[in-house]
Write a protein that holds these residues in place. Structure first.
Motif, PDB file in Angstrom:
ATOM      1  N   TYR A  64       0.827  -1.205   0.000  1.00 39.50           N
ATOM      2  CA  TYR A  64       0.000   0.000   0.000  1.00 39.50           C
ATOM      3  C   TYR A  64       0.863   1.258   0.000  1.00 39.50           C
ATOM      4  N   ILE A  65       1.900   1.262   0.843  1.00 39.30           N
ATOM      5  CA  ILE A  65       2.797   2.419   0.900  1.00 39.30           C
ATOM      6  C   ILE A  65       3.599   2.534  -0.395  1.00 39.30           C
ATOM      7  N   GLY A  66       3.977   1.380  -0.941  1.00 39.62           N
ATOM      8  CA  GLY A  66       4.786   1.399  -2.152  1.00 39.62           C
ATOM      9  C   GLY A  66       4.088   2.002  -3.350  1.00 39.62           C
ATOM     10  N   VAL A  67       2.749   1.972  -3.353  1.00 39.23           N
ATOM     11  CA  VAL A  67       2.004   2.562  -4.472  1.00 39.23           C
ATOM     12  C   VAL A  67       2.342   4.033  -4.639  1.00 39.23           C
ATOM     13  N   ARG A  68       2.617   4.703  -3.538  1.00 38.75           N
ATOM     14  CA  ARG A  68       2.935   6.138  -3.592  1.00 38.75           C
ATOM     15  C   ARG A  68       4.177   6.418  -4.418  1.00 38.75           C
ATOM     16  N   TYR A  69       5.043   5.442  -4.523  1.00 35.57           N
ATOM     17  CA  TYR A  69       6.330   5.678  -5.167  1.00 35.57           C
ATOM     18  C   TYR A  69       6.464   4.954  -6.500  1.00 35.57           C
ATOM     19  N   LEU A  70       5.355   4.436  -6.979  1.00 39.04           N
ATOM     20  CA  LEU A  70       5.357   3.800  -8.294  1.00 39.04           C
ATOM     21  C   LEU A  70       4.782   4.750  -9.333  1.00 39.04           C
ATOM     22  N   PRO A  71       5.398   4.849 -10.514  1.00 38.18           N
ATOM     23  CA  PRO A  71       4.758   5.616 -11.595  1.00 38.18           C
ATOM     24  C   PRO A  71       3.481   4.920 -12.043  1.00 38.18           C
ATOM     25  N   GLN A  72       2.579   5.654 -12.652  1.00 39.91           N
ATOM     26  CA  GLN A  72       1.275   5.108 -13.007  1.00 39.91           C
ATOM     27  C   GLN A  72       1.382   3.885 -13.912  1.00 39.91           C
ATOM     28  N   ASN A  73       2.380   3.863 -14.782  1.00 39.85           N
ATOM     29  CA  ASN A  73       2.473   2.719 -15.688  1.00 39.85           C
ATOM     30  C   ASN A  73       2.952   1.453 -14.987  1.00 39.85           C
ATOM     31  N   ARG A  74       3.216   1.528 -13.665  1.00 35.17           N
ATOM     32  CA  ARG A  74       3.587   0.336 -12.894  1.00 35.17           C
ATOM     33  C   ARG A  74       2.578   0.023 -11.793  1.00 35.17           C
ATOM     34  N   TRP A  75       1.444   0.729 -11.785  1.00 36.14           N
ATOM     35  CA  TRP A  75       0.442   0.468 -10.748  1.00 36.14           C
ATOM     36  C   TRP A  75      -0.051  -0.970 -10.779  1.00 36.14           C
ATOM     37  N   TYR A  76      -0.137  -1.514 -11.983  1.00 39.25           N
ATOM     38  CA  TYR A  76      -0.691  -2.869 -12.095  1.00 39.25           C
ATOM     39  C   TYR A  76       0.112  -3.861 -11.256  1.00 39.25           C
ATOM     40  N   LEU A  77       1.412  -3.600 -11.056  1.00 36.74           N
ATOM     41  CA  LEU A  77       2.227  -4.489 -10.232  1.00 36.74           C
ATOM     42  C   LEU A  77       1.756  -4.469  -8.782  1.00 36.74           C
ATOM     43  N   ALA A  78       1.460  -3.269  -8.273  1.00 38.62           N
ATOM     44  CA  ALA A  78       0.984  -3.152  -6.892  1.00 38.62           C
ATOM     45  C   ALA A  78      -0.395  -3.788  -6.733  1.00 38.62           C
ATOM     46  N   ILE A  79      -1.262  -3.627  -7.730  1.00 40.10           N
ATOM     47  CA  ILE A  79      -2.604  -4.202  -7.640  1.00 40.10           C
ATOM     48  C   ILE A  79      -2.523  -5.729  -7.671  1.00 40.10           C
ATOM     49  N   ILE A  80      -1.680  -6.275  -8.542  1.00 41.46           N
ATOM     50  CA  ILE A  80      -1.493  -7.726  -8.572  1.00 41.46           C
ATOM     51  C   ILE A  80      -0.960  -8.229  -7.233  1.00 41.46           C
ATOM     52  N   ALA A  81      -0.017  -7.472  -6.655  1.00 42.28           N
ATOM     53  CA  ALA A  81       0.542  -7.856  -5.358  1.00 42.28           C
ATOM     54  C   ALA A  81      -0.530  -7.826  -4.273  1.00 42.28           C
ATOM     55  N   MET A  82      -1.365  -6.796  -4.264  1.00 48.45           N
ATOM     56  CA  MET A  82      -2.436  -6.692  -3.268  1.00 48.45           C
ATOM     57  C   MET A  82      -3.410  -7.851  -3.377  1.00 48.45           C
ATOM     58  N   LEU A  83      -3.816  -8.152  -4.606  1.00 49.60           N
ATOM     59  CA  LEU A  83      -4.765  -9.254  -4.806  1.00 49.60           C
ATOM     60  C   LEU A  83      -4.139 -10.587  -4.402  1.00 49.60           C
ATOM     61  N   SER A  84      -2.848 -10.762  -4.680  1.00 51.64           N
ATOM     62  CA  SER A  84      -2.166 -12.001  -4.311  1.00 51.64           C
ATOM     63  C   SER A  84      -2.064 -12.133  -2.797  1.00 51.64           C
ATOM     64  N   ILE A  85      -1.725 -11.022  -2.125  1.00 51.79           N
ATOM     65  CA  ILE A  85      -1.626 -11.041  -0.666  1.00 51.79           C
ATOM     66  C   ILE A  85      -2.990 -11.306  -0.043  1.00 51.79           C
TER      67      ILE A  85
END
Length: 376
Positions: A64-85
């Motif tokens: 969740y915190i890491g989303v703040r430091y990801l560019p928009q074109n990498r958000w999908y990585l954080a969303i995949i990680a959240m869903l996996s967790i």
């Protein structure tokens, strides 16, 4: 849970740090993740199960915190990680359903409405079967996700649309500012051309006349011309300063007096017919500057000995015609005539030029420019 303030007022481009970066409330929304621990106390966990549950929560918070430091074109990585967790933690505690709602919000921010609906539908379908496979009560797992994920996800959609609108407004404001600056530069260029051209032409004529008088040993008359030359120079400097600051104003009546004096000094017969039209200040100033430019061109480039100025006021239009009896082999429109056309365009007026039997310029202005609009 509300994320209505997660976006900042400054939208970012797709390749930059996104609009969660400067949001001070971003961490506050982690309070709602406390729901994750309620089932842990209701269904006591111990040993490795408790350790894994805590590790899962830590992984979610880090993502969740890491989303703040990801560019928009990498958000999908954080969303995949959240869903996996969320999916992995669901095998330990039904409180992991809370993580799916956070994922719903980020899906709403990231995806257009159509894709968001599709993605959330897949999440709801997957979590329903997940809850059934784990034998969790529908009320405390699947229903919680079915209500929360789309609702909070729509808040994300609204935030994304708001930021996009803010970005469009910002771009529109920048375009308007750029256009205003361009128009102001054109105005200054036109006015300086008119003012400096007129002043320098007068200075040249006065200096030439003073020189001729000195050659004829008419020192008193030459001194008078030089005195006038000083006054003209000072007035020219004043007009340049006023033009740059945007406060320069002249009027048609004063310009006509100046025109008559300049024609007389050059031994050009001047004839005016028709009444000066009653114009608003903006139009009167523009027409005066146009007349000044035409006069300057006549004195510079024409060998005429006669000039006529005619005003005509019909029901719908004002007409001003300036003509002379000079000879003209070729006509090339320079900055002067270009500036005149630009001024008339802003007033909805038109310019026509003929070179038969001398040089003739006809200017027409609508009496109601608001109805006519700028000339095309």
């Amino acid at each position: 849970m509300s994320h209505s303030h997660l976006a900042t007022t400054q939208p970012q481009t797709a390749g930059s740090i996104h609009y969660f970066k400067n949001d001070r409330l971003y961490y506050v929304w982690l309070i709602f993740s406390a729901y994750y621990f309620i089932p842990i106390f209701v269904i006591p966990l111990s040993g490795w199960a408790l350790v894994l549950a805590l590790l899962g929560y830590g992984a979610f918070v880090s993502t969740y915190i890491g989303v703040r430091y990801l560019p928009q074109n990498r958000w999908y990585l954080a969303i995949i990680a959240m869903l996996s967790i969320a999916t992995a933690c669901s095998f330990i505690t039904p409180g992991a359903s809370n993580f799916f709602m956070y994922s719903g919000f980020f899906l709403g921010v990231m995806l257009p409405l159509g894709y968001f609906i599709g993605a959330v539908s897949l999440v709801l379908l997957g979590t329903y079967f997940l809850g059934e496979a784990l034998h969790y009560p529908f009320l405390f797992f699947s229903l919680y996700i079915m209500i929360g994920a789309p609702t909070i996800g729509m808040i994300g959609v609204i935030e994304r649309m708001r930021v996009q609108n803010a970005k469009r407004e910002q771009q529109s404001t920048e375009q308007i500012r750029s256009l205003a600056q361009s128009l102001e530069r054109e105005r200054i260029a036109r006015d300086l051309h008119d003012v400096i051209g007129h002043t320098l032409s007068t200075i040249a004529l006065k200096a030439e006349l003073a020189q001729k008088l000195l050659l004829r040993e008419k020192s008193e008359q030459a001194a008078n011309e030089l005195t006038q030359l000083q006054a003209i120079t000072r007035d020219g400097l004043r007009q340049v300063r006023e033009t740059i600051s945007g406060v320069h104003r002249t009027n048609l009546a004063d310009e006509l007096i100046n025109l008559a004096l300049r024609m007389r000094e050059q031994n050009i017969q001047f004839l005016q017919t028709g009444a000066i039209p009653a114009l608003d200040k903006k139009t009167d100033n523009a027409l005066a500057l146009i007349l000044r430019e035409l006069t300057t061109n006549l004195l510079r480039h024409s060998n005429a000995d006669r000039c006529e100025l005619a005003f005509k006021n019909d029901d719908d239009v004002h007409t001003m015609t300036v003509s002379d009896n000079g000879t003209l082999d070729d006509l090339t429109e320079g900055n002067g005539l270009t500036g005149i056309r630009q001024r008339l365009h802003l007033l909805g007026g038109q310019l026509s030029i003929t070179t038969v039997n001398g040089f003739c310029v006809k200017i027409t202005l609508p009496k109601d420019p608001d109805k006519t609009g700028p000339a095309s």
